[in-house]
Design a protein around this motif. Sequence first.
Motif, mmCIF file in Angstrom:
data_model
loop_
_atom_site.group_PDB
_atom_site.id
_atom_site.type_symbol
_atom_site.label_atom_id
_atom_site.label_comp_id
_atom_site.label_asym_id
_atom_site.label_seq_id
_atom_site.Cartn_x
_atom_site.Cartn_y
_atom_site.Cartn_z
ATOM 1 N N ARG A 188 0.859 -1.342 -0.012
ATOM 2 C CA ARG A 188 0.022 0.000 -0.066
ATOM 3 C C ARG A 188 0.909 1.246 -0.054
ATOM 4 N NH1 ARG A 188 -2.856 -3.533 3.845
ATOM 5 N NH2 ARG A 188 -5.005 -3.648 3.032
ATOM 6 N N LEU A 189 0.372 2.315 -0.632
ATOM 7 C CA LEU A 189 1.323 3.647 -0.491
ATOM 8 C C LEU A 189 0.384 4.546 0.593
ATOM 9 C CD1 LEU A 189 1.769 4.987 -4.255
ATOM 10 C CD2 LEU A 189 3.396 3.855 -2.531
ATOM 11 N N ARG A 190 1.443 5.226 1.239
ATOM 12 C CA ARG A 190 0.978 6.253 2.298
ATOM 13 C C ARG A 190 1.951 7.408 2.114
ATOM 14 N NH1 ARG A 190 4.558 6.184 6.220
ATOM 15 N NH2 ARG A 190 5.079 4.336 7.294
ATOM 16 N N PRO A 191 1.644 8.335 2.880
ATOM 17 C CA PRO A 191 2.613 9.450 2.710
ATOM 18 C C PRO A 191 3.791 9.225 3.758
ATOM 19 C CG PRO A 191 0.460 10.360 3.168
ATOM 20 C CD PRO A 191 0.255 8.704 3.073
ATOM 21 N N TYR A 192 4.932 9.758 3.358
ATOM 22 C CA TYR A 192 6.071 9.341 4.137
ATOM 23 C C TYR A 192 6.095 9.776 5.659
ATOM 24 C CZ TYR A 192 11.101 9.949 5.301
ATOM 25 O OH TYR A 192 12.381 9.921 6.062
ATOM 26 N N LYS A 193 6.238 9.415 6.546
ATOM 27 C CA LYS A 193 6.484 9.696 8.042
ATOM 28 C C LYS A 193 7.892 10.054 8.359
ATOM 29 C CE LYS A 193 2.104 7.497 8.779
ATOM 30 N NZ LYS A 193 1.076 8.456 9.663
ATOM 31 N N SER A 194 7.926 11.015 9.579
ATOM 32 C CA SER A 194 9.396 11.246 9.893
ATOM 33 C C SER A 194 10.192 9.979 10.345
ATOM 34 C CB SER A 194 9.160 12.170 10.860
ATOM 35 O OG SER A 194 10.454 12.633 11.405
ATOM 36 N N GLY A 211 12.417 7.491 8.428
ATOM 37 C CA GLY A 211 13.912 7.977 8.114
ATOM 38 C C GLY A 211 14.909 6.996 8.851
ATOM 39 N N ASP A 212 14.365 6.432 10.037
ATOM 40 C CA ASP A 212 15.270 5.388 10.692
ATOM 41 C C ASP A 212 15.495 4.473 9.843
ATOM 42 O OD1 ASP A 212 15.790 7.227 12.960
ATOM 43 O OD2 ASP A 212 14.137 6.370 14.008
ATOM 44 N N VAL A 213 14.612 3.803 9.305
ATOM 45 C CA VAL A 213 14.577 2.583 8.281
ATOM 46 C C VAL A 213 15.479 2.830 7.161
ATOM 47 C CG1 VAL A 213 13.258 0.893 6.916
ATOM 48 C CG2 VAL A 213 12.272 1.851 9.320
ATOM 49 N N LEU A 214 15.106 3.878 6.352
ATOM 50 C CA LEU A 214 15.800 4.264 5.248
ATOM 51 C C LEU A 214 17.362 4.477 5.593
ATOM 52 C CD1 LEU A 214 13.615 6.864 3.489
ATOM 53 C CD2 LEU A 214 14.194 4.387 2.623
ATOM 54 N N VAL A 215 17.752 4.892 6.657
ATOM 55 C CA VAL A 215 19.084 5.226 7.136
ATOM 56 C C VAL A 215 19.746 3.783 7.278
ATOM 57 C CG1 VAL A 215 20.797 5.533 8.859
ATOM 58 C CG2 VAL A 215 19.023 7.212 8.192
ATOM 59 N N ARG A 216 19.127 2.740 7.876
ATOM 60 C CA ARG A 216 19.648 1.381 8.072
ATOM 61 C C ARG A 216 19.664 0.684 6.491
ATOM 62 N NH1 ARG A 216 15.859 1.061 12.114
ATOM 63 N NH2 ARG A 216 14.399 -0.169 11.112
ATOM 64 N N TRP A 217 18.853 0.797 5.622
ATOM 65 C CA TRP A 217 18.930 0.297 4.397
ATOM 66 C C TRP A 217 20.165 0.810 3.244
ATOM 67 C CZ3 TRP A 217 13.312 1.344 2.119
ATOM 68 C CH2 TRP A 217 12.301 0.435 2.710
ATOM 69 N N PHE A 218 20.733 1.768 3.939
ATOM 70 C CA PHE A 218 22.130 2.509 3.231
ATOM 71 C C PHE A 218 23.290 2.103 3.846
ATOM 72 C CE2 PHE A 218 18.498 4.361 0.777
ATOM 73 C CZ PHE A 218 18.718 4.043 -0.431
ATOM 74 N N GLU A 273 19.417 12.884 10.501
ATOM 75 C CA GLU A 273 19.386 14.365 10.550
ATOM 76 C C GLU A 273 19.055 14.758 8.963
ATOM 77 O OE1 GLU A 273 21.128 13.141 14.330
ATOM 78 O OE2 GLU A 273 21.834 12.578 12.188
ATOM 79 N N GLN A 274 19.663 14.086 8.121
ATOM 80 C CA GLN A 274 19.684 14.140 6.784
ATOM 81 C C GLN A 274 18.123 13.909 6.218
ATOM 82 O OE1 GLN A 274 22.788 13.284 3.741
ATOM 83 N NE2 GLN A 274 23.499 12.050 5.557
ATOM 84 N N MET A 275 17.618 12.595 6.867
ATOM 85 C CA MET A 275 16.309 12.476 6.477
ATOM 86 C C MET A 275 15.337 13.477 7.058
ATOM 87 S SD MET A 275 16.687 10.254 4.238
ATOM 88 C CE MET A 275 15.062 9.926 4.171
ATOM 89 N N ASP A 276 15.540 13.880 8.341
ATOM 90 C CA ASP A 276 14.448 14.848 8.845
ATOM 91 C C ASP A 276 14.663 16.150 7.880
ATOM 92 O OD1 ASP A 276 14.051 12.992 10.870
ATOM 93 O OD2 ASP A 276 15.199 14.028 12.367
ATOM 94 N N ALA A 311 5.522 6.205 0.956
ATOM 95 C CA ALA A 311 6.087 5.241 1.363
ATOM 96 C C ALA A 311 5.234 4.069 1.068
ATOM 97 C CB ALA A 311 6.345 5.144 3.055
ATOM 98 N N ALA A 312 6.002 2.731 0.770
ATOM 99 C CA ALA A 312 5.169 1.646 0.571
ATOM 100 C C ALA A 312 5.204 1.034 1.851
ATOM 101 C CB ALA A 312 5.967 0.947 -0.684
ATOM 102 N N ILE A 313 4.339 0.291 2.121
ATOM 103 C CA ILE A 313 4.303 -0.660 3.189
ATOM 104 C C ILE A 313 3.582 -2.061 3.028
ATOM 105 C CG2 ILE A 313 3.917 1.441 5.210
ATOM 106 C CD1 ILE A 313 1.012 0.915 5.133
ATOM 107 N N ASP A 314 4.195 -2.923 3.696
ATOM 108 C CA ASP A 314 3.600 -4.248 3.352
ATOM 109 C C ASP A 314 2.407 -4.600 4.135
ATOM 110 O OD1 ASP A 314 4.303 -4.847 6.017
ATOM 111 O OD2 ASP A 314 6.156 -5.957 5.370
ATOM 112 N N GLU A 315 1.943 -5.909 4.184
ATOM 113 C CA GLU A 315 0.671 -6.332 4.843
ATOM 114 C C GLU A 315 0.728 -6.154 6.349
ATOM 115 O OE1 GLU A 315 3.196 -9.633 4.158
ATOM 116 O OE2 GLU A 315 2.647 -8.171 2.601
ATOM 117 N N LYS A 316 1.779 -6.078 6.934
ATOM 118 C CA LYS A 316 2.059 -5.921 8.383
ATOM 119 C C LYS A 316 2.210 -4.356 8.783
ATOM 120 C CE LYS A 316 3.685 -10.408 8.881
ATOM 121 N NZ LYS A 316 4.776 -11.561 9.383
ATOM 122 N N GLY A 317 2.331 -3.358 8.013
ATOM 123 C CA GLY A 317 2.363 -2.079 8.145
ATOM 124 C C GLY A 317 4.053 -1.319 8.202
#
Length: 175
Positions: free
Chosen positions: A3-9, A12-19, A41-44, A60-66
């Motif tokens: 599902r798509l939803r608006p990005y939430k602050s 950013g923690d998850v995106l930092v881990r992905w990179f 801080e960059q993501m914020d 943001a795309a979220i899976d079936e578990k959110g």
Amino acid sequence: MLRLRPYKSQDGDVLVRWFSGGEEAFEKWSAGQFSYPLTREQMDSYFRKWEDDEWGWPMAAIDEKGRLAGHLLMRSANYRENSLFFGFIVVDPSVRGKGLGKEMISLALAYAFEILKVDAVRLRVFANNPAAKACYEAAGFRVESFTKEAFAFGNQKWDNFQMIACREEWEKTGR
């Protein structure tokens, strides 16, 4: 299922881990718009920038578990020309290769064409990222133009493709 939803602050923690895995993959995503290593801080700062920009918004795309499964930016909305750009597209590295990138891009195209009523969506992808290019093609994009040596990474020069998805073609194929 995504599902798509608006990005939430907090995304950013998850995106930092992905990179956390390497600068080259990070630059293929950020194209110099962020500094490596990525920080919260960059993501914020990124999130605040888009809160105040009426012509773009992160999604943001979220899976079936959110859980966060992907991210993309819808930007440079031009309602006179009925066009939009996608950027900063990434899928959780732990689920790549399972079709979630195509699903996320397909959902984003549906949003762009059905909700925003744009006629064209564009994005750019580096030529040395064939998996991403194939994902975009599978979702309905085609190459519109090619730029040689569009981006410098270290002593390398990366070429890029500008790709386009048109509502008329998208509707015909039923994507």
